[in-house]
Design a protein around this motif. Structure first.
Motif, PDB file in Angstrom:
ATOM      1  N   THR A   1      33.253   2.219  14.518  1.00 18.89           N
ATOM      2  CA  THR A   1      33.443   2.598  13.115  1.00 18.89           C
ATOM      3  C   THR A   1      34.878   2.371  12.670  1.00 18.89           C
ATOM      4  N   SER A   2      35.833   2.744  13.519  1.00 17.63           N
ATOM      5  CA  SER A   2      37.245   2.622  13.154  1.00 17.63           C
ATOM      6  C   SER A   2      37.658   1.167  12.999  1.00 17.63           C
ATOM      7  N   VAL A   3      37.125   0.300  13.860  1.00 12.90           N
ATOM      8  CA  VAL A   3      37.444  -1.124  13.760  1.00 12.90           C
ATOM      9  C   VAL A   3      36.861  -1.706  12.472  1.00 12.90           C
ATOM     10  N   ALA A   4      35.667  -1.262  12.111  1.00 10.45           N
ATOM     11  CA  ALA A   4      35.012  -1.774  10.905  1.00 10.45           C
ATOM     12  C   ALA A   4      35.836  -1.512   9.652  1.00 10.45           C
TER      13      ALA A   4
ATOM     14  N   GLY B   1      39.176  -0.932   9.811  1.00 10.52           N
ATOM     15  CA  GLY B   1      40.565  -1.290  10.088  1.00 10.52           C
ATOM     16  C   GLY B   1      41.474  -0.117  10.349  1.00 10.52           C
ATOM     17  N   GLN B   2      40.933   0.953  10.952  1.00 15.59           N
ATOM     18  CA  GLN B   2      41.745   2.138  11.205  1.00 15.59           C
ATOM     19  C   GLN B   2      41.663   2.583  12.662  1.00 15.59           C
ATOM     20  N   GLY B   3      41.593   1.624  13.555  1.00 16.14           N
ATOM     21  CA  GLY B   3      41.544   1.935  14.969  1.00 16.14           C
ATOM     22  C   GLY B   3      42.908   2.313  15.514  1.00 16.14           C
TER      23      GLY B   3
ATOM     24  N   VAL C   1      34.761  -5.690  18.721  1.00 21.06           N
ATOM     25  CA  VAL C   1      35.712  -4.590  18.551  1.00 21.06           C
ATOM     26  C   VAL C   1      36.962  -4.731  19.413  1.00 21.06           C
ATOM     27  N   LEU C   2      37.053  -5.810  20.206  1.00 19.32           N
ATOM     28  CA  LEU C   2      38.179  -5.971  21.116  1.00 19.32           C
ATOM     29  C   LEU C   2      39.047  -7.166  20.739  1.00 19.32           C
TER      30      LEU C   2
ATOM     31  N   ALA D   1      42.679  -1.391  26.285  1.00 20.89           N
ATOM     32  CA  ALA D   1      42.312  -2.470  25.362  1.00 20.89           C
ATOM     33  C   ALA D   1      42.941  -2.207  23.998  1.00 20.89           C
ATOM     34  N   ILE D   2      43.075  -3.279  23.229  1.00 22.74           N
ATOM     35  CA  ILE D   2      43.581  -3.192  21.861  1.00 22.74           C
ATOM     36  C   ILE D   2      42.416  -3.471  20.922  1.00 22.74           C
ATOM     37  N   PRO D   3      42.142  -2.584  19.970  1.00 22.27           N
ATOM     38  CA  PRO D   3      41.030  -2.817  19.045  1.00 22.27           C
ATOM     39  C   PRO D   3      41.246  -4.060  18.184  1.00 22.27           C
ATOM     40  N   ALA D   4      40.168  -4.701  17.803  1.00 25.33           N
ATOM     41  CA  ALA D   4      40.236  -5.856  16.911  1.00 25.33           C
ATOM     42  C   ALA D   4      40.650  -5.397  15.513  1.00 25.33           C
ATOM     43  N   LYS D   5      41.034  -6.354  14.709  1.00 28.92           N
ATOM     44  CA  LYS D   5      41.398  -6.121  13.300  1.00 28.92           C
ATOM     45  C   LYS D   5      42.572  -5.165  13.138  1.00 28.92           C
ATOM     46  N   ASN D   6      43.432  -5.090  14.169  1.00 27.99           N
ATOM     47  CA  ASN D   6      44.618  -4.252  14.037  1.00 27.99           C
ATOM     48  C   ASN D   6      45.662  -4.992  13.207  1.00 27.99           C
TER      49      ASN D   6
END
Length: 422
Positions: A72-75, A77-79, A98-99, A310-315
């Motif tokens: 949810t957070s990646v979707a 952009g708030q991971g 998500v990664l 790991a680093i979330p995507a869309k960071n």
């Protein structure tokens, strides 16, 4: 007067120098219990040693809730900037997008190399085409705990109190029969009514036969179906003979061993601190040891997984923030001896091969399993809190308690998981 002017001028000059910017690294993990205590201590040490980077950590609920929150957070952009991640979940994480891929520059900034990790863990941290998406922190596996006091006088302990003479399934079942005769309530304890407990034992027995749960897009292809049925048959025999507990929840399965009512326990390395702590308090009541699961079915291997970073995507982090994140990861790897106190095997070989770790028992005794570990299938339906775990609870657990024939249960597992894989 002149000295006063000089001091005043110096103070003004210092005020004019901008303070060093501190990178705040937002951290999410799912670590509770002893793992949580140890990781919080490591985070506190890092923050104390670094003035330019501060970790701000949050611990979320383990399992499905954690991974749902990540998705949810990646979707939106708030991971977080960095998170803990099970490598068994990596295929699903890639499927969900998500990664974030870790570059060669990232690894350089962490001060480590791919070659400094056990190959199985790096493979599990990478995509099929070899791109890296996580940095393994440990290898945690199923191990065999044993009660030295209960087994005293048997051929299964050598002069030094080490487990011996178990080289196949026949040997092991002979040891279980011996323990039963000695009054053991449940000679082999594991969580027979829990998804993780049943899955890990089943998967270990399957892999020791050279079996594959999922091959590409097919579940239990070819003779893997027969190997799965054989694994369930073995577990069913242990139940029929009264060697294992009936529908034991996780906590109950541990209590059977720690209370001295079981000669053996098949459980993860994470229960080592439980036994160490009870031993120190003088509340355990027996001597114990832990070894890698013996070769019962023909191949020396056992179920394993890894906690990783790991680093979330869309960071949207800056290059400076990303470098700080990799500094955090590298520091954790190099200081993972403290993490190993939770029973884990460091995935970072310089620590795993250090003199300090080699003195850490029983970790050092079972650490060889890092070279033969069997990670979960590389599939979005496998791994922690997955359909494969659901099948263990809903199909295999009832079967080993006599509610279905082994082959019928294996066929149902095949059908159930195949439907989810399409």
């Amino acid at each position: 007067m002149q000295l006063r002017k000089l001091l005043a001028a110096g103070a003004i000059a210092l005020m004019a120098i901008p303070a060093m910017a501190q990178e705040n690294v937002t951290w999410w993990d799912f670590l509770s219990g002893g793992d949580g205590v140890r990781m919080k201590a490591l985070i506190a040490r890092f923050n104390k040693e670094h003035t330019d980077i501060k970790i701000t950590s949050t611990t979320l609920e383990w399992g499905i809730p954690f991974y749902t929150k990540v998705r949810t957070s990646v979707a939106v952009g708030q991971g977080p900037d960095v998170m803990t991640y099970h490598l068994s979940r990596l295929p699903l994480g890639l499927d969900e997008g998500v990664l974030d891929q870790l570059t060669d520059e990232d690894i350089k900034n962490a001060g480590v190399t791919k070659d400094s990790f056990f190959p199985a863990s790096i493979k599990a941290a990478s995509s099929d085409d070899g791109k890296l998406y996580a940095v393994p922190l440990d290898i945690h596996s199923l191990v065999l705990y044993y009660n030295k006091t209960l087994l005293a006088g048997s051929k299964f302990l050598d002069a030094g109190g080490k487990l011996t003479g178990i080289n196949n399934l026949k040997d092991f079942e002979e040891a279980l029969a011996f323990a039963k005769q000695k009054g053991s309530v449940s000679p082999i304890s594991y969580a027979t009514g829990d998804d993780g407990g049943v899955y890990r034992v089943f998967y270990t027995l399957l892999r020791q036969q050279g079996g594959e749960l999922i091959s590409g897009k097919e579940v239990l292809a070819g003779d893997n179906l027969q190997k799965a049925a054989k694994s369930i048959e073995v577990m069913t025999k242990w139940a029929t003979n009264g060697w294992q507990p009936e529908q034991a929840a996780y906590e109950a399965s541990v209590a059977l061993f720690t209370s001295g009512k079981s000669a053996f326990m098949l459980n993860g390395v994470w229960e080592v601190p439980t036994l160490v702590d009870q031993e120190k308090k003088g509340t355990l009541g027996f001597k114990w040891g832990a070894v890698q699961v013996p070769n019962l079915m023909g191949t020396q291997t056992t179920w394993a997984d890894s906690h990783a970073f790991a680093i979330p995507a869309k960071n949207k982090m800056s290059p400076e923030k990303r470098k700080a994140v990799m500094t955090v990861i590298g520091w954790m790897e190099k200081n993972s001896l403290a993490w190993a106190e939770a029973g884990h095997i460091p995935a970072y070989k310089p620590v795993a091969e250090s003199a300090e770790f080699k003195k850490m028992e029983p970790n050092a005794t079972y650490s060889a399993l890092a070279n033969s570990a069997s990670y979960d299938p590389r599939s979005p339906i496998a791994g922690v809190a997955s359909p494969a775990y659901d099948a263990a609870l809903n199909i295999i657990s009832p079967a080993i308690h006599g509610y279905a024939e082994p082959m019928a249960a294996a066929e149902q597992v095949k059908q159930d998981l195949q439907d989810k894989l399409r």
